[in-house]
Scaffold this motif. Structure first.
Motif, mmCIF file in Angstrom:
data_model
loop_
_atom_site.group_PDB
_atom_site.id
_atom_site.type_symbol
_atom_site.label_atom_id
_atom_site.label_comp_id
_atom_site.label_asym_id
_atom_site.label_seq_id
_atom_site.Cartn_x
_atom_site.Cartn_y
_atom_site.Cartn_z
ATOM 1 N N CYS A 200 -48.944 31.730 -15.501
ATOM 2 C CA CYS A 200 -48.047 30.563 -15.436
ATOM 3 C C CYS A 200 -48.797 29.324 -14.963
ATOM 4 O O CYS A 200 -48.625 28.223 -15.501
ATOM 5 C CB CYS A 200 -46.883 30.808 -14.489
ATOM 6 S SG CYS A 200 -46.094 32.412 -14.617
ATOM 7 N N SER B 234 -51.687 28.296 -15.317
ATOM 8 C CA SER B 234 -52.611 27.602 -16.223
ATOM 9 C C SER B 234 -51.923 26.425 -16.922
ATOM 10 O O SER B 234 -52.562 25.439 -17.252
ATOM 11 C CB SER B 234 -53.194 28.580 -17.248
ATOM 12 O OG SER B 234 -52.148 29.120 -18.037
ATOM 13 N N CYS B 235 -50.620 26.502 -17.134
ATOM 14 C CA CYS B 235 -49.883 25.395 -17.751
ATOM 15 C C CYS B 235 -48.955 24.699 -16.751
ATOM 16 O O CYS B 235 -48.578 23.557 -16.957
ATOM 17 C CB CYS B 235 -49.072 25.884 -18.930
ATOM 18 S SG CYS B 235 -50.051 26.715 -20.190
ATOM 19 N N TRP C 232 -50.132 19.418 -21.868
ATOM 20 C CA TRP C 232 -48.777 19.680 -22.333
ATOM 21 C C TRP C 232 -47.842 18.497 -22.122
ATOM 22 O O TRP C 232 -46.717 18.501 -22.624
ATOM 23 C CB TRP C 232 -48.193 20.906 -21.643
ATOM 24 C CG TRP C 232 -48.891 22.164 -22.031
ATOM 25 C CD1 TRP C 232 -49.850 22.813 -21.300
ATOM 26 C CD2 TRP C 232 -48.752 22.889 -23.239
ATOM 27 N NE1 TRP C 232 -50.284 23.904 -21.984
ATOM 28 C CE2 TRP C 232 -49.632 23.980 -23.172
ATOM 29 C CE3 TRP C 232 -47.959 22.725 -24.388
ATOM 30 C CZ2 TRP C 232 -49.742 24.915 -24.207
ATOM 31 C CZ3 TRP C 232 -48.068 23.654 -25.406
ATOM 32 C CH2 TRP C 232 -48.957 24.729 -25.309
HETATM 33 C C1 HEC Z 1 -49.546 28.083 -22.448
HETATM 34 C C2 HEC Z 1 -48.847 27.271 -21.483
HETATM 35 C C3 HEC Z 1 -47.713 27.883 -20.669
HETATM 36 C C4 HEC Z 1 -47.699 29.066 -19.972
HETATM 37 C C5 HEC Z 1 -48.805 30.116 -19.861
HETATM 38 C C6 HEC Z 1 -46.419 29.143 -19.321
HETATM 39 N N1 HEC Z 1 -45.664 28.045 -19.631
HETATM 40 FE FE1 HEC Z 1 -43.776 27.634 -18.944
HETATM 41 N N2 HEC Z 1 -43.737 25.951 -20.098
HETATM 42 C C7 HEC Z 1 -44.788 25.471 -20.849
HETATM 43 C C8 HEC Z 1 -44.356 24.260 -21.536
HETATM 44 C C9 HEC Z 1 -45.219 23.410 -22.469
HETATM 45 C C10 HEC Z 1 -43.008 24.048 -21.177
HETATM 46 C C11 HEC Z 1 -42.080 22.944 -21.653
HETATM 47 C C12 HEC Z 1 -41.438 23.411 -22.928
HETATM 48 C C13 HEC Z 1 -40.488 22.395 -23.489
HETATM 49 O O1 HEC Z 1 -39.946 21.603 -22.738
HETATM 50 O O2 HEC Z 1 -40.300 22.437 -24.724
HETATM 51 C C14 HEC Z 1 -42.659 25.126 -20.270
HETATM 52 C C15 HEC Z 1 -41.406 25.280 -19.685
HETATM 53 C C16 HEC Z 1 -41.101 26.208 -18.708
HETATM 54 C C17 HEC Z 1 -39.868 26.259 -17.981
HETATM 55 C C18 HEC Z 1 -38.705 25.314 -18.143
HETATM 56 C C19 HEC Z 1 -38.923 24.141 -17.230
HETATM 57 C C20 HEC Z 1 -37.747 23.171 -17.265
HETATM 58 O O3 HEC Z 1 -37.058 23.064 -16.271
HETATM 59 O O4 HEC Z 1 -37.538 22.545 -18.300
HETATM 60 C C21 HEC Z 1 -39.947 27.316 -17.110
HETATM 61 C C22 HEC Z 1 -38.915 27.763 -16.115
HETATM 62 C C23 HEC Z 1 -41.243 27.915 -17.305
HETATM 63 N N3 HEC Z 1 -41.918 27.229 -18.283
HETATM 64 C C24 HEC Z 1 -41.695 29.023 -16.622
HETATM 65 C C25 HEC Z 1 -42.896 29.646 -16.866
HETATM 66 C C26 HEC Z 1 -43.343 30.857 -16.183
HETATM 67 C C27 HEC Z 1 -42.559 31.582 -15.111
HETATM 68 C C28 HEC Z 1 -44.562 31.193 -16.715
HETATM 69 C C29 HEC Z 1 -45.440 32.380 -16.379
HETATM 70 C C30 HEC Z 1 -44.809 33.693 -16.500
HETATM 71 C C31 HEC Z 1 -44.876 30.192 -17.734
HETATM 72 N N4 HEC Z 1 -43.846 29.292 -17.798
HETATM 73 C C32 HEC Z 1 -46.035 30.193 -18.490
HETATM 74 C C33 HEC Z 1 -46.038 26.020 -20.964
HETATM 75 C C34 HEC Z 1 -46.421 27.240 -20.452
#
Ligand code: HEC
Ligand code: HEC
Length: 176
Positions: free
Chosen positions: A155, A157-158, A174
């Protein structure tokens, strides 16, 4: 003991009781005030969670973070269905680790928080125990190229502020 002094003691009892009650209510008032001020101390803090957490769930959120972010980052409730959280709270066998089960009242407060901010699973679906298999996690990542499998350690990493429970802030590549 003379009769007079016994009578004297008996008369004093109610006062003693009143003092105990008074001290108790002062202590509870102080406790409640310190709990509330801990939250109101940061009114301008950036909201990093999917949903805004109203005051009545904030203690539950705090207890969740306290109990569930010592070995890994705390996952936001929205990434897994309610059933998963329920089972995780009931089970001391935890992905090969041994958890000390939460007891009430913290347990019920954590449960209220987790169940309010997650959704029920669809009936045709097996309960996912990994975000990698969770459709709610996928739904929050439309068009995002995720590592396969996506794990709790990736998580950050982004989401550079994931360890502060902020999943809103994204790493520069991002940010739109
Ligand atoms: C490769 C990159 C990447 C990884 C790895 C990643 N995310 Fe994300 N995440 C994003 C991006 C980009 C968005 C926004 C997406 C959008 O708004 O369309 C996002 C959105 C979210 C959101 C919604 C945030 C909001 O309030 O709008 C949550 C919660 C979230 N991620 C949790 C996690 C968790 C927990 C992990 C690890 C298990 C994780 N993400 C791993 C890129 C990533
Ligand atoms: C004693 C350490 C420890 C504590 C405390 C702990 N966990 Fe875990 N948790 C683990 C381990 C170890 C894993 C497996 C990590 C892995 O294989 O990637 C894990 C994995 C998870 C996963 C799966 C993540 C995924 O998608 O791969 C969830 C969800 C989870 N824990 C929730 C919780 C909750 C809820 C609590 C609080 C009740 C909690 N954890 C407390 C050790 C712990």
């Amino acid at each position: 003991m003379s009769k007079a002094s016994v009578e004297h003691r008996l008369k004093r009892r109610p006062l003693g009781l009143i003092l105990v009650i008074l001290a108790w209510s002062l202590a509870m008032g102080w406790l409640l005030a310190s709990v509330t001020s801990a939250h109101s101390a940061t009114p301008t803090a950036e909201i990093g969670t999917v949903d805004v957490v109203p005051a009545q769930y904030q203690l539950g959120q705090e207890l969740y973070l306290e109990n569930c972010s010592t070995c890994h980052i705390a996952l936001p409730p929205a990434v897994l269905p309610t059933q998963t959280w329920k089972n995780l709270l009931e089970d001391s066998q935890h992905y090969g680790a041994q958890l000390k089960p939460l007891v009430d009242p913290p347990r019920i407060l954590v449960w209220r928080y987790l169940s309010t901010f997650s959704r029920t699973q669809l009936s045709d679906e097996a309960t996912p125990y990994r975000v990698n298999n969770s459709r709610y996690f996928k739904a929050l990542h439309p068009k995002v190229e995720l590592p396969r499998p996506v794990q709790i350690g990736s998580c950050v990493s982004c989401h550079p502020n994931a360890s502060e429970y902020n999943f809103r802030r994204l790493s520069p590549e991002w940010e739109k």
